[in-house]
Design a protein around this motif. Sequence first.
Motif, PDB file in Angstrom:
ATOM      1  N   PHE A   1      -9.398  -4.349  -4.755  1.00 57.75           N
ATOM      2  CA  PHE A   1      -9.559  -5.697  -5.298  1.00 57.75           C
ATOM      3  C   PHE A   1      -8.464  -6.024  -6.315  1.00 57.75           C
ATOM      4  CE2 PHE A   1     -11.160  -8.510  -8.657  1.00 57.75           C
ATOM      5  CZ  PHE A   1     -11.490  -9.639  -7.911  1.00 57.75           C
ATOM      6  N   ALA A   2      -8.229  -5.119  -7.251  1.00 56.31           N
ATOM      7  CA  ALA A   2      -7.203  -5.353  -8.260  1.00 56.31           C
ATOM      8  C   ALA A   2      -5.825  -5.459  -7.612  1.00 56.31           C
ATOM      9  CB  ALA A   2      -7.211  -4.227  -9.300  1.00 56.31           C
ATOM     10  N   GLN A   3      -5.576  -4.578  -6.640  1.00 59.07           N
ATOM     11  CA  GLN A   3      -4.290  -4.633  -5.940  1.00 59.07           C
ATOM     12  C   GLN A   3      -4.136  -5.952  -5.208  1.00 59.07           C
ATOM     13  OE1 GLN A   3      -1.977  -2.010  -6.260  1.00 59.07           O
ATOM     14  NE2 GLN A   3      -0.673  -3.674  -5.565  1.00 59.07           N
ATOM     15  N   ALA A   4      -5.241  -6.453  -4.679  1.00 58.36           N
ATOM     16  CA  ALA A   4      -5.207  -7.736  -3.953  1.00 58.36           C
ATOM     17  C   ALA A   4      -4.779  -8.874  -4.876  1.00 58.36           C
ATOM     18  CB  ALA A   4      -6.583  -8.028  -3.356  1.00 58.36           C
ATOM     19  N   LEU A   5      -5.313  -8.912  -6.092  1.00 59.40           N
ATOM     20  CA  LEU A   5      -4.949  -9.981  -7.019  1.00 59.40           C
ATOM     21  C   LEU A   5      -3.453  -9.930  -7.342  1.00 59.40           C
ATOM     22  CD1 LEU A   5      -7.904 -10.001  -9.592  1.00 59.40           C
ATOM     23  CD2 LEU A   5      -7.616 -11.365  -7.514  1.00 59.40           C
TER      24      LEU A   5
ATOM     25  N   GLN B   1       0.129   6.605  -4.582  1.00 63.29           N
ATOM     26  CA  GLN B   1      -0.098   7.936  -4.029  1.00 63.29           C
ATOM     27  C   GLN B   1      -0.615   8.829  -5.153  1.00 63.29           C
ATOM     28  OE1 GLN B   1       0.514   7.282  -0.899  1.00 63.29           O
ATOM     29  NE2 GLN B   1       1.501   5.391  -1.593  1.00 63.29           N
ATOM     30  N   ASP B   2      -1.685   9.532  -4.932  1.00 68.92           N
ATOM     31  CA  ASP B   2      -2.317  10.348  -5.975  1.00 68.92           C
ATOM     32  C   ASP B   2      -2.498   9.542  -7.268  1.00 68.92           C
ATOM     33  OD1 ASP B   2      -3.294  12.359  -7.618  1.00 68.92           O
ATOM     34  OD2 ASP B   2      -1.277  13.125  -8.074  1.00 68.92           O
TER      35      ASP B   2
ATOM     36  N   ASN C   1       0.804  -1.228   0.000  1.00 63.57           N
ATOM     37  CA  ASN C   1       0.000   0.000   0.000  1.00 63.57           C
ATOM     38  C   ASN C   1       0.837   1.279   0.000  1.00 63.57           C
ATOM     39  OD1 ASN C   1      -2.855  -1.019   0.193  1.00 63.57           O
ATOM     40  ND2 ASN C   1      -1.969  -2.068   1.956  1.00 63.57           N
ATOM     41  N   ALA C   2       2.122   1.139  -0.268  1.00 60.40           N
ATOM     42  CA  ALA C   2       2.986   2.328  -0.251  1.00 60.40           C
ATOM     43  C   ALA C   2       3.789   2.478  -1.528  1.00 60.40           C
ATOM     44  CB  ALA C   2       3.923   2.273   0.957  1.00 60.40           C
TER      45      ALA C   2
ATOM     46  N   GLN D   1       9.551  -5.780 -13.395  1.00 58.20           N
ATOM     47  CA  GLN D   1       9.314  -5.921 -11.962  1.00 58.20           C
ATOM     48  C   GLN D   1       9.197  -4.571 -11.260  1.00 58.20           C
ATOM     49  OE1 GLN D   1      12.240  -8.580 -10.319  1.00 58.20           O
ATOM     50  NE2 GLN D   1      11.233 -10.365 -11.225  1.00 58.20           N
ATOM     51  N   VAL D   2       8.439  -4.587 -10.177  1.00 56.93           N
ATOM     52  CA  VAL D   2       8.154  -3.383  -9.402  1.00 56.93           C
ATOM     53  C   VAL D   2       9.435  -2.672  -8.973  1.00 56.93           C
ATOM     54  CG1 VAL D   2       7.274  -2.571  -7.177  1.00 56.93           C
ATOM     55  CG2 VAL D   2       5.882  -4.108  -8.594  1.00 56.93           C
ATOM     56  N   THR D   3      10.397  -3.417  -8.457  1.00 57.62           N
ATOM     57  CA  THR D   3      11.622  -2.788  -7.941  1.00 57.62           C
ATOM     58  C   THR D   3      12.427  -2.119  -9.048  1.00 57.62           C
ATOM     59  OG1 THR D   3      12.727  -4.925  -8.119  1.00 57.62           O
ATOM     60  CG2 THR D   3      11.854  -4.313  -5.968  1.00 57.62           C
ATOM     61  N   THR D   4      12.295  -2.646 -10.265  1.00 59.06           N
ATOM     62  CA  THR D   4      12.985  -2.028 -11.397  1.00 59.06           C
ATOM     63  C   THR D   4      12.306  -0.714 -11.789  1.00 59.06           C
ATOM     64  OG1 THR D   4      13.609  -4.201 -12.246  1.00 59.06           O
ATOM     65  CG2 THR D   4      13.721  -2.361 -13.789  1.00 59.06           C
ATOM     66  N   VAL D   5      10.977  -0.696 -11.711  1.00 64.54           N
ATOM     67  CA  VAL D   5      10.217   0.449 -12.208  1.00 64.54           C
ATOM     68  C   VAL D   5      10.315   1.668 -11.291  1.00 64.54           C
ATOM     69  CG1 VAL D   5       7.864   1.288 -12.607  1.00 64.54           C
ATOM     70  CG2 VAL D   5       8.599  -0.892 -13.597  1.00 64.54           C
ATOM     71  N   ILE D   6      10.359   1.450  -9.993  1.00 59.48           N
ATOM     72  CA  ILE D   6      10.244   2.563  -9.034  1.00 59.48           C
ATOM     73  C   ILE D   6      11.143   3.769  -9.346  1.00 59.48           C
ATOM     74  CG2 ILE D   6      10.679   3.231  -6.623  1.00 59.48           C
ATOM     75  CD1 ILE D   6       9.364   0.596  -5.792  1.00 59.48           C
ATOM     76  N   PRO D   7      12.469   3.583  -9.526  1.00 58.24           N
ATOM     77  CA  PRO D   7      13.281   4.773  -9.819  1.00 58.24           C
ATOM     78  C   PRO D   7      12.944   5.430 -11.154  1.00 58.24           C
ATOM     79  CG  PRO D   7      14.599   2.762  -9.947  1.00 58.24           C
ATOM     80  CD  PRO D   7      13.286   2.375  -9.341  1.00 58.24           C
TER      81      PRO D   7
END
Length: 341
Positions: free
Chosen positions: A186-190, A33-34, A27-28, A51-57
């Motif tokens: 719901f989508a985030q849960a999946l 956010q926004d 959730n962070a 992957q998420v960790t690649t995208v963040i920066p």
Amino acid sequence: MLTSEYLTCPDLFADTVVDWQKTDGRNALPWQQDPSPYRVMVSELMLQQTQVTTVIPYFQRWMQKLPDIHALAAADTDTVMALWQGLGYYARARNLHKAAKYIVFDLGEFPFELNDLLTIPGIGRYTAGAIRSFAYDAYGPIVDGNVRRLFCRLFGIEGVPTTSAVDKKLWALADALTPKQNNRRFAQALLDLGATVCKPKQADCLSCPLQTQCVAFNTGRVAELPTAKPKKMTPTKAGHFLWIEQGDKLLLQKRPDSGIWADLWSLPQVDETAESLLQAKLQGQFQHVFSHYKLDASVWHPVSGVSEPAGSSWYNKEQVLEIGLPAPIRSWIEKNWLKKS
DNA sequence: CACTCGTGGAA
DNA sequence: TTTCCAAGAGT
């Protein structure tokens, strides 16, 4: 397909995963956010096959430079490609740029309906559903790699998940199980369940809220589902690149707008029969692995006096840092030029 | 439907 | 080291 309590009572499924997500989901993440349509669209395009960790920066840098859809629509190609450089699948960047122009100049506002979202370049069925869910908190079924794995195990679906027959089943399930409210969570849960619990290997079934209803768990087939698709041999291709320095500048060439590394700048690439290679000296070689083939690259110093390839320009060491280069080409330039005094 | 399209994390 | 595969879409 085995009958499941979740199929006769879809709300039970939604309530279960939504409750789990509140306490055990992610959730962070930056794009949570926004979650404006623009921010969600950018994040979803970046997250395709990445992957998420690649995208963040990349996402953070992108939003700093292009904070809203009007900024993106007004940006030039080189700015967009430079921000994407290193992420791969560069058609996504081109499509995202097209999408912004289309929304700003043709539509006038960001679409809300699924069918309208699907007309946007780079947005397919998954991404359209994701934008509906995350940006609007509205009904938007999603089937991605996480959902495929989760549903194949939960409902004991046999067959390679990317085949059309199985794909159709999965989307039918997603359509039926997606609720009319709490769509964002719901989508985030999946996605969270697939990424952190129902993982490809070492699934953490003991902490799964769906365990008692899971066909794969109850029949001991978690490791066998989803059915793996047969792997194919990847060919090896040879690539020949030219190293042409003049003073403090290096010659780079803009790649065509289709094919590998489209619209990026690179060392000029030539066919192995090219005249420029006739008396060239080999500077070095490297190998690069793509998803569908291997590249054996050779970098050559041509004899002086070769004509400049079409669409090429000179770049000094500072300018090279600001343009979009393929990852292995950038790596080569760093090692053989930037770090050399 | 099969193929193209990148890169890097993780086991 | 090898292998898998990741919030897929376009052709």
